[in-house]
Motif scaffolding. Structure first.
Motif, PDB file in Angstrom:
ATOM      1  N   UNK A  73       0.841  -1.197   0.000  1.00 39.37           N
ATOM      2  CA  UNK A  73       0.000   0.000   0.000  1.00 39.37           C
ATOM      3  C   UNK A  73       0.875   1.246   0.000  1.00 39.37           C
ATOM      4  N   UNK A  74       0.424   2.238  -0.707  1.00 45.21           N
ATOM      5  CA  UNK A  74       1.159   3.521  -0.612  1.00 45.21           C
ATOM      6  C   UNK A  74       0.870   4.151   0.761  1.00 45.21           C
ATOM      7  N   UNK A  75       1.867   4.518   1.393  1.00 41.75           N
ATOM      8  CA  UNK A  75       1.673   5.096   2.719  1.00 41.75           C
ATOM      9  C   UNK A  75       2.076   6.564   2.735  1.00 41.75           C
ATOM     10  N   UNK A  76       1.486   7.217   3.676  1.00 43.65           N
ATOM     11  CA  UNK A  76       1.867   8.621   3.885  1.00 43.65           C
ATOM     12  C   UNK A  76       2.783   8.690   5.106  1.00 43.65           C
ATOM     13  N   UNK A  77       3.851   9.342   4.932  1.00 42.91           N
ATOM     14  CA  UNK A  77       4.779   9.445   6.064  1.00 42.91           C
ATOM     15  C   UNK A  77       4.813  10.893   6.565  1.00 42.91           C
ATOM     16  N   UNK A  78       4.487  10.961   7.793  1.00 39.46           N
ATOM     17  CA  UNK A  78       4.591  12.300   8.412  1.00 39.46           C
ATOM     18  C   UNK A  78       5.413  12.169   9.679  1.00 39.46           C
ATOM     19  N   UNK A  79       6.492  12.805   9.665  1.00 41.45           N
ATOM     20  CA  UNK A  79       7.375  12.711  10.838  1.00 41.45           C
ATOM     21  C   UNK A  79       7.815  11.273  10.987  1.00 41.45           C
ATOM     22  N   UNK A  80       7.666  10.750  12.173  1.00 38.49           N
ATOM     23  CA  UNK A  80       8.059   9.369  12.379  1.00 38.49           C
ATOM     24  C   UNK A  80       6.832   8.434  12.411  1.00 38.49           C
ATOM     25  N   UNK A 117       7.412   1.783  15.387  1.00 41.74           N
ATOM     26  CA  UNK A 117       7.584   0.353  15.167  1.00 41.74           C
ATOM     27  C   UNK A 117       6.339  -0.486  15.378  1.00 41.74           C
ATOM     28  N   UNK A 118       5.422   0.019  16.144  1.00 43.04           N
ATOM     29  CA  UNK A 118       4.238  -0.821  16.365  1.00 43.04           C
ATOM     30  C   UNK A 118       3.100  -0.378  15.447  1.00 43.04           C
ATOM     31  N   UNK A 174      -8.901   9.551  21.108  1.00 39.95           N
ATOM     32  CA  UNK A 174      -8.376   8.224  20.759  1.00 39.95           C
ATOM     33  C   UNK A 174      -7.145   8.336  19.886  1.00 39.95           C
ATOM     34  N   UNK A 175      -7.257   9.216  18.870  1.00 39.17           N
ATOM     35  CA  UNK A 175      -6.111   9.403  17.968  1.00 39.17           C
ATOM     36  C   UNK A 175      -4.881   9.903  18.734  1.00 39.17           C
ATOM     37  N   UNK A 176      -5.147  10.845  19.608  1.00 39.10           N
ATOM     38  CA  UNK A 176      -4.026  11.383  20.391  1.00 39.10           C
ATOM     39  C   UNK A 176      -3.317  10.261  21.145  1.00 39.10           C
ATOM     40  N   UNK A 177      -4.123   9.368  21.640  1.00 44.51           N
ATOM     41  CA  UNK A 177      -3.555   8.248  22.385  1.00 44.51           C
ATOM     42  C   UNK A 177      -2.668   7.399  21.495  1.00 44.51           C
ATOM     43  N   UNK A 178      -3.181   7.114  20.293  1.00 40.68           N
ATOM     44  CA  UNK A 178      -2.397   6.314  19.354  1.00 40.68           C
ATOM     45  C   UNK A 178      -1.086   6.995  19.001  1.00 40.68           C
ATOM     46  N   UNK A 179      -1.160   8.371  18.839  1.00 41.20           N
ATOM     47  CA  UNK A 179      -0.003   9.116  18.372  1.00 41.20           C
ATOM     48  C   UNK A 179       0.965   9.483  19.491  1.00 41.20           C
ATOM     49  N   UNK A 180       0.615   9.040  20.675  1.00 41.79           N
ATOM     50  CA  UNK A 180       1.453   9.392  21.829  1.00 41.79           C
ATOM     51  C   UNK A 180       2.904   8.980  21.633  1.00 41.79           C
ATOM     52  N   UNK A 181       3.767   9.905  21.847  1.00 38.64           N
ATOM     53  CA  UNK A 181       5.190   9.600  21.746  1.00 38.64           C
ATOM     54  C   UNK A 181       5.740   9.784  20.358  1.00 38.64           C
ATOM     55  N   UNK A 182       4.885  10.178  19.394  1.00 39.16           N
ATOM     56  CA  UNK A 182       5.391  10.371  18.035  1.00 39.16           C
ATOM     57  C   UNK A 182       5.586  11.852  17.791  1.00 39.16           C
ATOM     58  N   UNK A 183       6.105  12.118  16.612  1.00 34.92           N
ATOM     59  CA  UNK A 183       6.356  13.530  16.306  1.00 34.92           C
ATOM     60  C   UNK A 183       5.117  14.251  15.808  1.00 34.92           C
ATOM     61  N   UNK A 184       4.034  13.472  15.681  1.00 37.53           N
ATOM     62  CA  UNK A 184       2.787  14.059  15.155  1.00 37.53           C
ATOM     63  C   UNK A 184       1.826  14.269  16.301  1.00 37.53           C
TER      64      UNK A 184
END
Lengths: 222, 336, 455
Positions: A124-131, A145-146, A196-206
């Motif tokens: 699949x084409x993915x979008x990469x934003x930050x890490x 990684x997860x 919920x999204x914030x929780x998923x993105x926790x610890x990332x650059x986004x």
């Protein structure tokens, strides 16, 4: 995503094109089968939206030609016919799915996503934003990684925010985009999904920033 | 037929001394409930055993047996058919004409060979050939004739011996005699020659077989032509005295027959009697049935009896009869 | 919809009756004709013999010494002997005087010389056949006309005729029996052709309108031709209807799609509540009409098709799996999960199109009423009977209304502003009944509605 829309009704075509554009897809429009054939031959499309009743013929013949030419671009048929027998015959001819007019745009979007997911498999084409790596078709989020599987509305919300990075979306706008006009939801439901999204993105650059009184915005550091 | 009738009536006074009947006998209880009157040409002695065996099983029946000559019998019966129940005669032609003229009753239930009955109404029950009977002693030294031709020869050669000593039926008086004569004539010309020969020898004419045999035994005649052999055989005293010859050239065999009168007052009993009669013929012993049965002269030598058919009426035709009798008379009765 | 066809008579019976009746008539005719002919021949036979007898008697007539003499031979009467011992009567006339024979025998007055005349008369209570002939003897003085008649009863003749009659009757009956048997056999084989055609036509599936191609006897060609023409016209008519519906649908729905799309797009941009509500109403109206049209078409199709099911062996497991996959995007959209519970193949002999329709409507219904982030379970069971449950975790049915909900256009009192036409359950129930099954509505103890289709 690059879509080809084959539809002879100009007004409807415009409506679909603008709506798709809003979601970040590029849509080419052909009003006749002959044009559609040319377009299909020249361009590489991710998906074809095909109306059945066209001025210069039956959309099904395009479908037959298309498949006969070993072209496996997924096709979703837009049809006014809702009988089971019609649907079955279309699927037999090689359509991947169909949508009956008038249709809900969200449903069309969902079906496109489902078809693409089936067709292109894991690549699949993915979008990469930050890490953060985001696969909108597969519905996965790769953070540190997860891999996290996103649910529908979470997915759509993230896709929306990602596609329009830096743009502010009001709660209302988000409600409009994520829920059917028929759904009786308050703006607070958005808060739940954002949370919920914030929780998923926790610890990332986004991150998703709240702009008081204005709405939400997706930011990334770096 | 009228000729004979007139003759008989004319001659009747001649026999006035004799009773109305040749014989009359009653068998059984005279007051019996059923009584049968049998009109017959056969001697009572022949029929007595038959009648007796009949009434032995039937105590309520009596039988009156009346005997007369065949011609007379026919006349009497035609005059009063209601007076008689059963009619038995040896004159086949007269019997057949009676049946043809509607005087006989149809007895369909009786079982009898086809050729021995006519219209299930006339039933034949004996076979009795016409024979030449001779005085045995008289022919000592002479060839015994086997055929009619032989007889002619022997008579011609010994004319002196046989002059006035040859007898035969007077066909004008005897119905049976007429029958035999006409059947002979029909068969061969020899008959007429024989008649001429006999006629030239001063023929003795008789009305009945019985008398002829009597005279034969006595020696008043030495040859009797066309005599009933059965009569000769039946007589015990004739055994040595007479020889019975059945001519071998052609047979003339008559069948005695019985019929039940259409005007009978007791049809059931009459039928029973005829049934009894024909049953005795086929099953009975010589003692029960003293006459020769239907089989007696039927098979050997191809002898067959005179057919029971309408043709028997031919010689009863008035015109033919006239002609025949005229010819017979001219042959037999020759003025010396 | 199969009306009772009005029966009037029966081809087989009519044919058999005509043939049998005809055979009977023919047999009777045969009997009458043959008997008549036999009687004629037999009479001719008797007449011939009588004629010979008369001739032989007449030939013997001579004039001797001025008197007529007839010394006829024995054979004249001998030839008249018959097996039945018929009685014989004769009469010989010279001019009008009876020379000899039976007095009173009815004889024709004048028979021309050389000719024989045959008459029937009564004598002594018996019917006799009389043959008469005459001759003229020319004598010295005057010509004498001699006429001879010979008569015979007809017992032997009657016996022969009876024997012939019996035999002919026997033949007649035999012929009749044979003819009747042939009639029935012939009728059966001929009618059998019709039966075969009927069987072929009956065995066709309800959708099969192809022409009937098997060879048929020439007399049935017009019938089969008309049948084929009728079917072709039907097919044509159906196709036209279908095409019309398709065209109509397209022309109606495409503009509607346009309107909806624009309304949807506009809704995104408009803030004012008034306007938003107006746009919402527009979209609701369009969706309602679209759904209604769809369901009405479905309902009509089900009603029609239920009369002529195209039955085949269908695995409900496979069918529902496909259906779930197809409806997943929509479910996902609403964050509702579709879960299929199945222990394995569940084969029923039914109509795939109808079944798909029923289940689609039920799942659609469930999706409508299922709250966000709940699961709709579709459970297939095979014992004791094959059944499919569609279970949601919504509000459930209003208990009082449950038995009425399957009625047409009946909507639950609590459906509020959910779009619907009230035909969904009706369609499912009709399909269940068409398969000799039932639909049962129930509320789950743990909350939510359950619709069960029992087969």
């Amino acid at each position: 995503m690059k879509y080809l829309l084959v539809e002879d009704n100009l007004e409807l075509a415009n409506a679909i094109c603008s709506r798709m554009g809003l979601d970040g897809h590029q849509v080419d429009h052909a009003a006749k089968i002959s044009d559609a054939v040319d377009f299909a031959r020249m361009g590489e499309y991710d998906l074809i939206l095909l109306d059945i009743m066209l001025p210069d013929g039956d959309g099904r013949s395009f479908l037959e030609q298309h498949r006969a030419g070993k072209n496996d671009t997924p096709v979703i048929v837009l049809t006014a016919r809702s009988q089971v027998s019609d649907r079955i015959s279309m699927l037999d001819l090689g359509a991947d799915d169909y949508v009956t007019k008038p249709f809900d745009h969200a449903e069309l979007q969902a079906r496109c996503r489902a078809v693409l997911r089936r067709r292109t498999g894991t690549a699949q084409p993915t979008t990469r934003v930050g890490d953060v790596e985001f696969d909108p078709v597969g519905g996965h989020l790769n953070v540190k990684g997860s891999t996290i599987n996103l649910r529908n509305r979470e997915l759509r919300l993230l896709e929306l925010l990602m596609n329009a990075r830096g743009q502010v979306f009001s709660k209302q706008k988000l409600v409009d985009r994520l829920f059917s006009y028929d759904d009786d939801v308050s703006e607070n439901a958005i808060e739940v999904y954002v949370g919920r999204l914030r929780k998923h993105l926790e610890g990332s650059s986004v991150q998703i920033r709240t702009l008081r009184g204005l709405g939400y915005r997706l930011d990334h550091d770096g | 037929m009228r000729y004979i009738t007139v003759l008989i009536l004319a001659l009747l006074p001649m026999f006035a001394h004799s009773q109305d009947w040749e014989d009359r006998q009653v068998f059984g209880d005279q007051d019996a409930r059923h009584s049968l009157r049998i009109l017959s040409s056969t001697d009572t002695s022949f029929f007595a055993p038959i009648i007796e065996s009949f009434i032995a099983q039937r105590p309520d029946v009596s039988v009156e047996y009346l005997v007369t000559g065949t011609a007379e019998l026919d006349v009497r019966f035609r005059q009063n058919p209601d007076l008689y129940d059963v009619v038995i005669s040896s004159a086949m032609d007269l019997q057949l004409k009676l049946t043809n003229d509607g005087f006989a009753q149809r007895l369909d239930s009786l079982v009898h060979p086809d050729w021995a009955q006519w219209r299930s109404s006339l039933f034949a029950f004996t076979t009795e050939p016409a024979a030449i009977v001779i005085n045995t002693a008289a022919f000592d030294g002479l060839t015994i004739p086997a055929t009619r031709q032989d007889l002619i020869e022997v008579l011609r050669r010994n004319a002196d011996l046989f002059y006035g000593k040859v007898g035969t039926y007077d066909v004008r008086l005897s119905g049976l005699g007429y029958l035999f004569a006409t059947q002979d004539a029909r068969a061969s010309e020899t008959f007429w020659r024989l008649m001429e020969v006999i006629g030239s020898l001063d023929a003795q004419l008789y009305c009945c077989s019985g008398e002829m045999i009597d005279d034969l035994v006595e020696g008043r005649i030495l040859v009797a032509y066309n005599v009933l052999g059965s009569y000769a055989l039946a007589r015990a005293d004739t055994k040595d005295a007479l020889t019975i010859i059945l001519p071998s050239d052609f047979p003339t065999t008559m069948m005695r027959s019985a019929l039940v009168s259409n005007a009978t007052s007791d049809p059931i009993m009459s039928e029973a009697f005829v049934d009894h009669l024909i049953r005795l013929q086929s099953e009975g012993s010589a003692k029960d049935f003293p006459l020769p049965s239907l089989d007696a002269f039927q098979d050997t030598n191809g002898r067959s009896s005179i057919s029971l058919e309408p043709a028997l009426m031919t010689y009863l035709d008035r015109l033919k009869q006239q002609v025949f009798i005229r010819e017979w008379e001219s042959a037999i009765i020759q003025s010396p | 919809m199969t009306d009772e066809v009005v029966v009037f008579g029966s081809l087989r019976n009519r044919l058999a009756m005509i043939l049998t009746g005809g055979a009977a008539l023919l047999a009777i005719l045969l009997f009458v004709v043959v008997r008549g002919y036999a009687a004629q021949i037999a009479q001719e036979g008797q007449d011939n013999i009588l004629s010979a007898s008369v001739s032989s008697i007449l030939d013997s007539a001579v004039l001797r010494d001025g008197a007529v003499q007839l010394d006829f031979p024995y054979a004249s009467l001998s030839m008249l002997s018959t097996p039945a011992d018929d009685r014989v009567f004769y009469a010989i006339y010279e001019d009008s005087t009876l020379l000899s024979g039976y007095d009173g025998l009815e004889t024709p007055p004048l028979v021309p010389n050389g000719e024989r005349m045959f008459t029937s008369a009564q004598y002594d209570n018996a019917t006799v056949r009389v043959a008469t002939a005459s001759r003229t003897l020319i004598g010295a003085d005057r010509p004498r006309r001699v006429s001879v008649s010979v008569a015979q009863t007809q017992d032997a003749l009657a016996e022969t005729l009876n024997r012939i009659s019996r035999n002919v009757a026997g033949f007649g009956v035999g012929f009749f029996a044979l003819a009747t048997a042939l009639a029935f056999w012939g009728t059966s084989t001929t009618i059998g052709q019709l039966s075969r055609l009927t069987t072929s036509v009956t065995r066709r599936g309800p959708q099969d309108l192809s022409p009937f191609l098997k060879p048929v006897p020439s007399e049935m060609v017009p019938l089969v031709g008309s049948l084929n023409t009728l079917m072709a016209r039907l097919e044509q008519s159906l196709k036209q209807s279908e095409e019309f519906i398709a065209e109509a649908a397209h022309r109606v729905r495409t503009p509607l799609a346009t309107v909806r799309s624009y309304a949807e797009a506009t809704l995104q941009r408009v803030q004012k509540q008034e306007n938003r509500d107006a746009l919402r109403s527009m979209m609701r109206a369009i969706d309602e009409s679209s759904r209604a049209a769809g369901q009405l078409l479905d309902h009509a199709m089900v009603t029609f098709r239920a009369e002529n099911l195209e039955r085949e062996d269908i695995d409900l497991d496979g069918l529902l799996r496909e259906l779930v996959q197809r409806m997943s995007p929509v479910a996902e959209m609403r964050d509702v999960a579709l879960h299929l519970e199945s222990a394995g193949p569940a084969i029923i002999h039914g109509d795939a199109v109808l079944l798909q329709n029923a289940f689609r409507n039920l799942i659609d219904n469930a999706l409508k009423y299922a709250p966000i982030e709940t699961t709709i379970t579709i459970r297939i069971q095979t014992t004791p009977r094959i059944s499919v449950d569609v279970i949601d975790q919504g509000r459930g049915f209003v208990p009082d209304e449950m038995d009425k909900l399957a009625g047409r256009f009946v909507r639950g009192g609590d459906t509020g502003d959910h779009i619907g036409s009230g035909l969904g359950l009706t369609i499912a129930q009709d399909v269940a009944h068409a398969h000799d099954g039932t639909m049962i509505l129930s509320n789950r103890s743990e909350g939510g509605a359950c619709v069960t289709l029992l087969f």
